[in-house]
Write a protein that holds these residues in place. Structure first.
Motif, PDB file in Angstrom:
ATOM      1  N   GLY A   1       0.817  -1.206   0.000  1.00 48.09           N
ATOM      2  CA  GLY A   1       0.000   0.000   0.000  1.00 48.09           C
ATOM      3  C   GLY A   1       0.849   1.253   0.000  1.00 48.09           C
ATOM      4  O   GLY A   1       0.585   2.204  -0.763  1.00 48.09           O
ATOM      5  N   THR A   2       1.892   1.257   0.808  1.00 43.36           N
ATOM      6  CA  THR A   2       2.792   2.409   0.847  1.00 43.36           C
ATOM      7  C   THR A   2       3.537   2.566  -0.470  1.00 43.36           C
ATOM      8  O   THR A   2       3.735   3.687  -0.967  1.00 43.36           O
ATOM      9  CB  THR A   2       3.799   2.248   1.996  1.00 43.36           C
ATOM     10  OG1 THR A   2       3.097   2.152   3.233  1.00 43.36           O
ATOM     11  CG2 THR A   2       4.756   3.431   2.051  1.00 43.36           C
ATOM     12  N   ALA A   3       3.954   1.454  -1.055  1.00 44.11           N
ATOM     13  CA  ALA A   3       4.688   1.499  -2.322  1.00 44.11           C
ATOM     14  C   ALA A   3       3.836   2.113  -3.425  1.00 44.11           C
ATOM     15  O   ALA A   3       4.339   2.883  -4.263  1.00 44.11           O
ATOM     16  CB  ALA A   3       5.134   0.100  -2.711  1.00 44.11           C
ATOM     17  N   LEU A   4       2.553   1.818  -3.433  1.00 41.71           N
ATOM     18  CA  LEU A   4       1.682   2.380  -4.458  1.00 41.71           C
ATOM     19  C   LEU A   4       1.407   3.860  -4.228  1.00 41.71           C
ATOM     20  O   LEU A   4       1.305   4.643  -5.180  1.00 41.71           O
ATOM     21  CB  LEU A   4       0.364   1.602  -4.503  1.00 41.71           C
ATOM     22  CG  LEU A   4       0.454   0.184  -5.079  1.00 41.71           C
ATOM     23  CD1 LEU A   4      -0.813  -0.601  -4.780  1.00 41.71           C
ATOM     24  CD2 LEU A   4       0.701   0.227  -6.581  1.00 41.71           C
TER      25      LEU A   4
ATOM     26  N   GLY B   1       7.670   4.259  -9.119  1.00 42.65           N
ATOM     27  CA  GLY B   1       6.556   3.339  -9.150  1.00 42.65           C
ATOM     28  C   GLY B   1       6.147   2.865 -10.528  1.00 42.65           C
ATOM     29  O   GLY B   1       5.144   2.156 -10.664  1.00 42.65           O
ATOM     30  N   TYR B   2       6.926   3.256 -11.559  1.00 41.86           N
ATOM     31  CA  TYR B   2       6.604   2.854 -12.924  1.00 41.86           C
ATOM     32  C   TYR B   2       7.819   2.231 -13.606  1.00 41.86           C
ATOM     33  O   TYR B   2       8.973   2.511 -13.240  1.00 41.86           O
ATOM     34  CB  TYR B   2       6.156   4.064 -13.757  1.00 41.86           C
ATOM     35  CG  TYR B   2       4.899   4.735 -13.269  1.00 41.86           C
ATOM     36  CD1 TYR B   2       3.658   4.108 -13.391  1.00 41.86           C
ATOM     37  CD2 TYR B   2       4.948   6.011 -12.704  1.00 41.86           C
ATOM     38  CE1 TYR B   2       2.495   4.736 -12.964  1.00 41.86           C
ATOM     39  CE2 TYR B   2       3.794   6.641 -12.270  1.00 41.86           C
ATOM     40  CZ  TYR B   2       2.572   6.001 -12.399  1.00 41.86           C
ATOM     41  OH  TYR B   2       1.424   6.617 -11.963  1.00 41.86           O
TER      42      TYR B   2
ATOM     43  N   THR C   1       8.281  -4.061  -8.039  1.00 41.32           N
ATOM     44  CA  THR C   1       8.862  -5.341  -7.620  1.00 41.32           C
ATOM     45  C   THR C   1       7.820  -6.459  -7.621  1.00 41.32           C
ATOM     46  O   THR C   1       8.177  -7.640  -7.638  1.00 41.32           O
ATOM     47  CB  THR C   1       9.477  -5.226  -6.215  1.00 41.32           C
ATOM     48  OG1 THR C   1       8.467  -4.783  -5.302  1.00 41.32           O
ATOM     49  CG2 THR C   1      10.641  -4.238  -6.204  1.00 41.32           C
ATOM     50  N   LEU C   2       6.522  -6.089  -7.643  1.00 42.29           N
ATOM     51  CA  LEU C   2       5.469  -7.091  -7.700  1.00 42.29           C
ATOM     52  C   LEU C   2       4.457  -6.812  -8.810  1.00 42.29           C
ATOM     53  O   LEU C   2       3.827  -7.737  -9.334  1.00 42.29           O
ATOM     54  CB  LEU C   2       4.733  -7.174  -6.362  1.00 42.29           C
ATOM     55  CG  LEU C   2       3.712  -8.306  -6.200  1.00 42.29           C
ATOM     56  CD1 LEU C   2       4.371  -9.680  -6.383  1.00 42.29           C
ATOM     57  CD2 LEU C   2       3.027  -8.224  -4.838  1.00 42.29           C
TER      58      LEU C   2
ATOM     59  N   LYS D   1      13.210   1.719  -1.580  1.00 42.06           N
ATOM     60  CA  LYS D   1      12.985   0.563  -0.728  1.00 42.06           C
ATOM     61  C   LYS D   1      11.564   0.028  -0.827  1.00 42.06           C
ATOM     62  O   LYS D   1      11.320  -1.137  -0.489  1.00 42.06           O
ATOM     63  CB  LYS D   1      13.291   0.920   0.730  1.00 42.06           C
ATOM     64  CG  LYS D   1      14.771   1.190   0.984  1.00 42.06           C
ATOM     65  CD  LYS D   1      15.056   1.437   2.455  1.00 42.06           C
ATOM     66  CE  LYS D   1      16.542   1.655   2.698  1.00 42.06           C
ATOM     67  NZ  LYS D   1      16.846   1.888   4.143  1.00 42.06           N
ATOM     68  N   LYS D   2      10.661   0.851  -1.289  1.00 35.13           N
ATOM     69  CA  LYS D   2       9.270   0.416  -1.440  1.00 35.13           C
ATOM     70  C   LYS D   2       8.801   0.814  -2.833  1.00 35.13           C
ATOM     71  O   LYS D   2       8.224   1.881  -3.037  1.00 35.13           O
ATOM     72  CB  LYS D   2       8.379   1.046  -0.361  1.00 35.13           C
ATOM     73  CG  LYS D   2       8.718   0.568   1.041  1.00 35.13           C
ATOM     74  CD  LYS D   2       7.776   1.145   2.083  1.00 35.13           C
ATOM     75  CE  LYS D   2       8.107   0.612   3.478  1.00 35.13           C
ATOM     76  NZ  LYS D   2       7.172   1.147   4.514  1.00 35.13           N
TER      77      LYS D   2
END
Length: 379
Positions: free
Chosen positions: A222-225, A335-336, A236-237, A231-232
Motif C-alpha cells: 500500500g505504501t509502495a503504491l 513506481g513505474y 517489484t510485484l 525501498k518500497k
C-alpha cells in the motif's frame, strides 16, 4: 477433344497460349497413334498359326520370358506419353510458382511466407535447458510489435499461465491444491496483465487474493503504491507504466512460464510460479517507435491451513517474490517501468552490470544479476 481442367487445377487461360496449344496437339497425336487398329488378314493368319503351335507345344523357348519388340515399343510409347504429360504438369507448376512462390514447401527463396517459424510453442512445464535461439534482427513496429523476439511464439496473456494438474499433497486434497493454483494465477494476472494495473491503477484483484492477516506485506504494498521509493517500489510485484509517458502497443502481452507445488510450511500447499511477461510499448506522444520491456517474476505463495494457523480461509500468503526487469531505466523509483527506446538510449548512463539475456529462462532469476544496471543482449 482436350479434357477440361478440373476445378482444382489451373484453367487454360492461366497458362501461356503456346504451352496450351502444344499440350492439345501432343494429346491428340498420342490418342491417334495409340488407338487400337483392325489387324490385317496376314496378321490374323500369323496369330492363328502361333496359337496352334502353342497348343501343340511347338512355341520356341523364351518367347514368353523375354520381351518381344512389340512389348518394348509399347513401353517406350507409354513412356513418351508419360513424359509429355509430365512436361505439361511441370510447365503448369512453373507458372504457378512464378505467380505464388509461397506454394513451395520450406520457403526456399526466403520470401518469409512460411508461418512455420511463428507456430506457437507448447506450454512450458519445467525450466528450459537453454535460452531461445537467435531471431532475425527485425525491428518491432506498431503492426508487428513482437518482430524479432522469441516471444512471438509465446502464448498471449493469461493463456500462457497453464495450471499443472492438481494432485493431493500429503493430507492436502487435490481440490485444495487446485484452489491454491487458481488463486496464484489470479494474482499473476492482476499484477502483470490487467490493463488497469498496466496503466498505473491499483491492482484490486491482486489484493483480493492476499491474506489481510499478513499485515506487513499489505502495508508495504500500500505504501509502495501511494509513495514509491527505492525501498518500497511497487514494480517489484506489479507491472506498471506511466500513462502520460508510455502506451501499450496492441492488446497482447506475451507470457511464458510454469507453476509447481509441494507441501507448504504452514500445513497447506506451497506454489512456486516462474513467469516472464513481454510488453511492447511506444511513447504516449504518438511516436511510431516501438520497444519492449521484459519482466520475469518468481513468486512463492502458500494456501495455509486455517485450522492450525491464524490465516484467512481462501487467501494466499506470499512467502517470497523476486524479479528481473529488462529494458527499464535504472535507478528510477517512481513506481513505474520506464522503457528505453533506441532513439534515446545514448542519453542514459552507460550500464555497468553484466550482460543478460532477458529471454533466458534456463538460468536462475538471480544468476549474473547484481545491484548495478546491467546490459541486455536483446529486447
Amino acid at each position: 477433344m482436350s479434357e477440361k481442367p478440373s476445378d482444382g487445377q489451373p484453367s487454360g487461360s492461366e497458362l501461356p497460349d503456346d504451352v496450351w496449344e502444344q499440350f492439345t496437339r501432343d494429346t491428340e497425336r498420342d490418342i491417334r497413334t495409340s488407338a487400337p487398329k483392325e489387324p490385317s488378314a496376314r496378321a490374323r493368319m500369323v496369330t492363328e498359326r502361333l496359337r496352334e503351335q502353342d497348343a501343340r507345344g511347338e512355341v520356341p523357348p523364351g518367347w514368353r520370358t523375354g520381351p518381344a519388340w512389340q512389348e518394348m515399343n509399347g513401353t517406350a510409347a507409354r513412356r513418351r506419353r508419360l513424359w509429355a504429360l509430365l512436361g505439361v504438369v511441370v510447365a503448369v507448376a512453373v507458372v504457378l510458382v512464378a505467380l505464388k512462390p509461397s506454394l513451395l514447401p520450406g520457403d526456399p527463396f526466403g520470401t518469409g511466407a512460411s508461418g512455420a517459424d511463428a507456430s506457437p510453442l507448447p506450454a512450458e512445464t519445467a525450466p528450459p535447458t537453454a535460452a531461445p535461439g537467435a531471431q532475425d534482427a527485425e525491428t518491432p513496429t506498431l503492426d508487428e510489435p513482437f518482430a524479432g523476439s522469441p516471444a512471438l511464439r509465446w502464448a498471449d496473456g493469461e493463456d500462457g499461465i497453464v495450471l499443472p494438474e492438481a494432485k493431493a499433497v500429503g493430507a492436502v486434497s487435490a481440490s485444495r491444491v487446485k484452489q491454491a493454483l487458481t488463486l496464484t494465477k489470479k494474482l499473476l494476472v492482476s499484477a502483470n496483465l490487467d490493463p488497469k494495473t498496466l496503466r498505473g491503477e491499483r491492482p484490486e484483484a491482486a489484493f483480493s487474493v492476499l491474506d489481510p492477516k499478513q499485515p506487513d506485506l499489505i502495508s508495504h504494498l500500500g505504501t509502495a503504491l501511494r509513495s514509491p521509493s527505492e525501498k518500497k517500489d511497487p514494480v517489484t510485484l506489479f507491472s506498471r507504466f506511466d500513462p502520460d509517458e508510455i502506451r501499450l502497443v496492441g492488446n497482447v502481452v506475451k507470457t511464458r512460464g510454469h507453476m509447481t507445488f509441494k507441501k507448504g510450511a504452514h500445513g497447506g500447499v506451497a506454489v512456486r510460479a516462474d513467469y516472464t511477461f513481454v510488453y511492447p510499448v511506444s511513447r504516449a506522444d504518438g511516436s511510431t517507435e516501438v520497444t519492449r520491456t521484459i519482466v520475469r517474476r518468481v513468486i512463492e505463495t502458500e494456501l495455509a491451513d486455517p485450522a492450525r494457523y491464524r490465516v484467512t480461509e481462501g487467501r494466499l500468503l506470499v512467502v517470497e517474490y523476486d524479479q528481473n526487469i529488462g529494458n527499464s531505466a535504472c535507478f528510477v523509483y517512481d513506481g513505474y517501468l520506464h522503457p528505453v527506446f533506441s532513439s534515446s538510449a545514448s542519453a542514459r548512463p552507460d550500464p555497468s552490470g553484466p550482460a543478460v539475456d532477458p529471454y533466458d529462462r534456463s538460468r536462475d532469476i538471480d544468476d549474473g544479476d547484481g545491484a548495478d544496471c546491467g546490459t541486455l543482449t536483446r529486447t
